[in-house]
Design a protein around this motif. Structure first.
Motif, mmCIF file in Angstrom:
data_model
loop_
_atom_site.group_PDB
_atom_site.id
_atom_site.type_symbol
_atom_site.label_atom_id
_atom_site.label_comp_id
_atom_site.label_asym_id
_atom_site.label_seq_id
_atom_site.Cartn_x
_atom_site.Cartn_y
_atom_site.Cartn_z
ATOM 1 N N LEU A 43 42.412 -42.730 95.576
ATOM 2 C CA LEU A 43 40.834 -42.519 95.774
ATOM 3 C C LEU A 43 40.039 -43.476 95.203
ATOM 4 C CD1 LEU A 43 39.114 -40.193 96.951
ATOM 5 C CD2 LEU A 43 39.071 -39.151 94.812
ATOM 6 N N PHE A 44 40.543 -44.007 93.938
ATOM 7 C CA PHE A 44 39.728 -44.918 93.251
ATOM 8 C C PHE A 44 39.738 -46.064 93.851
ATOM 9 C CE2 PHE A 44 40.733 -41.871 89.895
ATOM 10 C CZ PHE A 44 39.475 -41.490 89.638
ATOM 11 N N ALA A 45 40.890 -46.313 94.646
ATOM 12 C CA ALA A 45 41.109 -47.856 95.232
ATOM 13 C C ALA A 45 40.107 -47.617 96.647
ATOM 14 C CB ALA A 45 42.401 -48.046 95.611
ATOM 15 N N THR A 46 40.057 -46.531 96.943
ATOM 16 C CA THR A 46 39.267 -46.609 98.190
ATOM 17 C C THR A 46 37.605 -46.607 97.926
ATOM 18 O OG1 THR A 46 40.654 -44.682 99.335
ATOM 19 C CG2 THR A 46 38.505 -44.792 100.120
ATOM 20 N N GLY A 47 37.273 -46.124 96.621
ATOM 21 C CA GLY A 47 35.806 -46.133 96.100
ATOM 22 C C GLY A 47 35.603 -47.657 95.663
ATOM 23 N N ILE A 48 36.521 -48.350 95.208
ATOM 24 C CA ILE A 48 36.497 -49.872 94.772
ATOM 25 C C ILE A 48 36.280 -50.491 96.262
ATOM 26 C CG2 ILE A 48 37.560 -51.751 93.869
ATOM 27 C CD1 ILE A 48 38.745 -50.104 91.791
ATOM 28 N N LEU A 49 37.091 -50.363 97.124
ATOM 29 C CA LEU A 49 37.140 -51.228 98.302
ATOM 30 C C LEU A 49 35.425 -51.016 99.088
ATOM 31 C CD1 LEU A 49 40.727 -50.721 99.838
ATOM 32 C CD2 LEU A 49 39.417 -52.975 99.079
ATOM 33 N N TYR A 50 35.110 -49.555 99.082
ATOM 34 C CA TYR A 50 33.920 -49.281 99.612
ATOM 35 C C TYR A 50 32.673 -50.064 98.895
ATOM 36 C CZ TYR A 50 30.248 -46.803 101.714
ATOM 37 O OH TYR A 50 28.733 -46.513 102.247
ATOM 38 N N GLY A 51 32.868 -49.898 97.553
ATOM 39 C CA GLY A 51 31.789 -50.166 96.885
ATOM 40 C C GLY A 51 31.568 -51.831 96.534
ATOM 41 N N ALA A 52 32.810 -52.528 96.568
ATOM 42 C CA ALA A 52 32.932 -53.769 96.356
ATOM 43 C C ALA A 52 32.765 -54.834 97.151
ATOM 44 C CB ALA A 52 33.912 -54.151 95.171
ATOM 45 N N VAL A 53 33.894 -54.532 98.170
ATOM 46 C CA VAL A 53 34.169 -55.573 99.036
ATOM 47 C C VAL A 53 33.486 -55.370 100.577
ATOM 48 C CG1 VAL A 53 36.252 -56.545 100.641
ATOM 49 C CG2 VAL A 53 36.536 -55.731 98.088
ATOM 50 N N LYS A 54 33.146 -54.202 101.017
ATOM 51 C CA LYS A 54 32.640 -53.740 102.227
ATOM 52 C C LYS A 54 33.505 -54.308 103.475
ATOM 53 C CE LYS A 54 28.665 -52.116 100.706
ATOM 54 N NZ LYS A 54 28.239 -50.715 100.456
ATOM 55 N N PRO A 55 34.719 -54.180 103.440
ATOM 56 C CA PRO A 55 35.461 -54.572 104.624
ATOM 57 C C PRO A 55 35.378 -53.458 105.955
ATOM 58 C CG PRO A 55 36.985 -53.565 103.191
ATOM 59 C CD PRO A 55 35.642 -53.286 102.551
ATOM 60 N N HIS A 56 36.199 -53.819 106.682
ATOM 61 C CA HIS A 56 36.050 -52.632 108.199
ATOM 62 C C HIS A 56 36.602 -51.386 107.448
ATOM 63 C CE1 HIS A 56 37.624 -51.052 111.523
ATOM 64 N NE2 HIS A 56 37.092 -51.882 112.407
ATOM 65 N N PRO A 57 36.031 -50.520 107.938
ATOM 66 C CA PRO A 57 36.265 -49.086 107.450
ATOM 67 C C PRO A 57 37.551 -48.622 107.455
ATOM 68 C CG PRO A 57 34.135 -49.171 109.047
ATOM 69 C CD PRO A 57 35.004 -50.524 109.190
ATOM 70 N N PHE A 58 38.416 -49.137 108.343
ATOM 71 C CA PHE A 58 39.728 -48.658 108.328
ATOM 72 C C PHE A 58 40.383 -49.176 107.164
ATOM 73 C CE2 PHE A 58 44.260 -49.668 109.260
ATOM 74 C CZ PHE A 58 44.518 -48.460 109.460
ATOM 75 N N TYR A 59 40.098 -50.457 106.585
ATOM 76 C CA TYR A 59 40.619 -50.805 105.526
ATOM 77 C C TYR A 59 40.550 -50.192 104.114
ATOM 78 C CZ TYR A 59 42.238 -54.872 108.279
ATOM 79 O OH TYR A 59 42.898 -55.728 109.272
ATOM 80 N N VAL A 60 39.035 -49.601 104.236
ATOM 81 C CA VAL A 60 38.603 -48.810 103.139
ATOM 82 C C VAL A 60 39.492 -47.528 103.031
ATOM 83 C CG1 VAL A 60 36.428 -47.438 102.304
ATOM 84 C CG2 VAL A 60 36.238 -49.728 103.386
ATOM 85 N N ILE A 61 39.704 -46.769 103.942
ATOM 86 C CA ILE A 61 40.773 -45.580 103.815
ATOM 87 C C ILE A 61 42.199 -45.852 103.975
ATOM 88 C CG2 ILE A 61 38.728 -44.362 104.852
ATOM 89 C CD1 ILE A 61 40.525 -43.915 107.505
ATOM 90 N N LEU A 62 42.465 -46.973 104.159
ATOM 91 C CA LEU A 62 44.114 -47.364 103.985
ATOM 92 C C LEU A 62 44.694 -46.826 102.907
ATOM 93 C CD1 LEU A 62 45.927 -48.601 105.948
ATOM 94 C CD2 LEU A 62 45.503 -50.828 104.832
ATOM 95 N N PRO A 63 44.168 -47.121 101.607
ATOM 96 C CA PRO A 63 44.832 -46.431 100.595
ATOM 97 C C PRO A 63 45.111 -45.006 100.745
ATOM 98 C CG PRO A 63 43.311 -47.911 99.796
ATOM 99 C CD PRO A 63 43.084 -47.630 101.205
ATOM 100 N N LEU A 64 44.170 -44.051 100.968
ATOM 101 C CA LEU A 64 44.305 -42.748 101.348
ATOM 102 C C LEU A 64 45.314 -42.215 102.319
ATOM 103 C CD1 LEU A 64 40.541 -41.512 101.026
ATOM 104 C CD2 LEU A 64 42.428 -40.937 99.401
ATOM 105 N N LEU A 65 45.290 -43.159 103.498
ATOM 106 C CA LEU A 65 46.183 -42.874 104.678
ATOM 107 C C LEU A 65 47.605 -43.284 103.896
ATOM 108 C CD1 LEU A 65 44.310 -44.500 107.556
ATOM 109 C CD2 LEU A 65 44.754 -42.198 106.966
ATOM 110 N N VAL A 66 47.892 -44.154 103.336
ATOM 111 C CA VAL A 66 49.529 -44.508 102.681
ATOM 112 C C VAL A 66 49.821 -43.428 101.740
ATOM 113 C CG1 VAL A 66 50.624 -46.155 101.236
ATOM 114 C CG2 VAL A 66 49.122 -46.942 103.230
ATOM 115 N N SER A 67 48.716 -42.803 101.091
ATOM 116 C CA SER A 67 49.048 -41.780 99.924
ATOM 117 C C SER A 67 49.357 -40.434 100.862
ATOM 118 C CB SER A 67 47.767 -41.620 98.861
ATOM 119 O OG SER A 67 48.277 -40.586 98.382
ATOM 120 N N LEU A 68 48.628 -40.062 102.203
ATOM 121 C CA LEU A 68 49.104 -39.098 102.771
ATOM 122 C C LEU A 68 50.340 -39.178 103.374
ATOM 123 C CD1 LEU A 68 47.974 -36.530 104.169
ATOM 124 C CD2 LEU A 68 46.803 -37.619 105.859
#
Length: 137
Positions: A43-68
């Protein structure tokens, strides 16, 4: 001192609903479980990706998907554990024995369905983004 009885069906339900946050691990092993904290870090990795890098939205939620996906595999392992082995591992001092009912196999089918859909969808989208630059959606 009696230990609280851990329900296998509830653990599988937690893994299905809140598994990407590690709720099932915290239910079974306590708040200091390292794998549960690793799930929570997604969850924190997703927040960091969203706030700092702003890549494609799929890459932002990728840590949550792997965890799921990992949580779905853990849910299958927990649900398919025999009741005697479950009691020996999680309910040794509770004084009660577990008896799985008809709800557990239905939940395992649901976990398998959700896990397969998320895994196949993640692989397909990842390959689409990596090899075509997102040309198919």
């Amino acid at each position: 001192m009696a230990v609280a009885h851990k329900n296998k069906t509830f653990a599988v339900l937690l893994a299905l609903l809140l598994g990407s946050l590690g709720a099932h691990r915290f239910y079974l092993k306590g708040a200091t479980d390292r794998l549960g904290l690793l799930h929570l870090c997604s969850l924190f990795a997703t927040g960091i990706l969203y706030g700092a890098v702003k890549p494609h939205p799929f890459y932002v939620i990728l840590p949550l998907l792997v965890s799921l996906i990992a949580a779905c595999i853990e849910a299958l392992v927990l649900g398919l554990t025999p009741d005697e082995k479950w009691d020996a591992g999680y309910n040794a001092g509770s004084g009660r024995s577990s008896r799985s009912n008809w709800l557990l196999p239905l939940m395992l089918v649901l976990v398998m369905t959700v896990g397969a859909i998320v895994l196949i969808g993640t692989i397909a989208r990842l390959f689409d983004l990596l090899y075509t630059g997102g040309a198919y959606g």
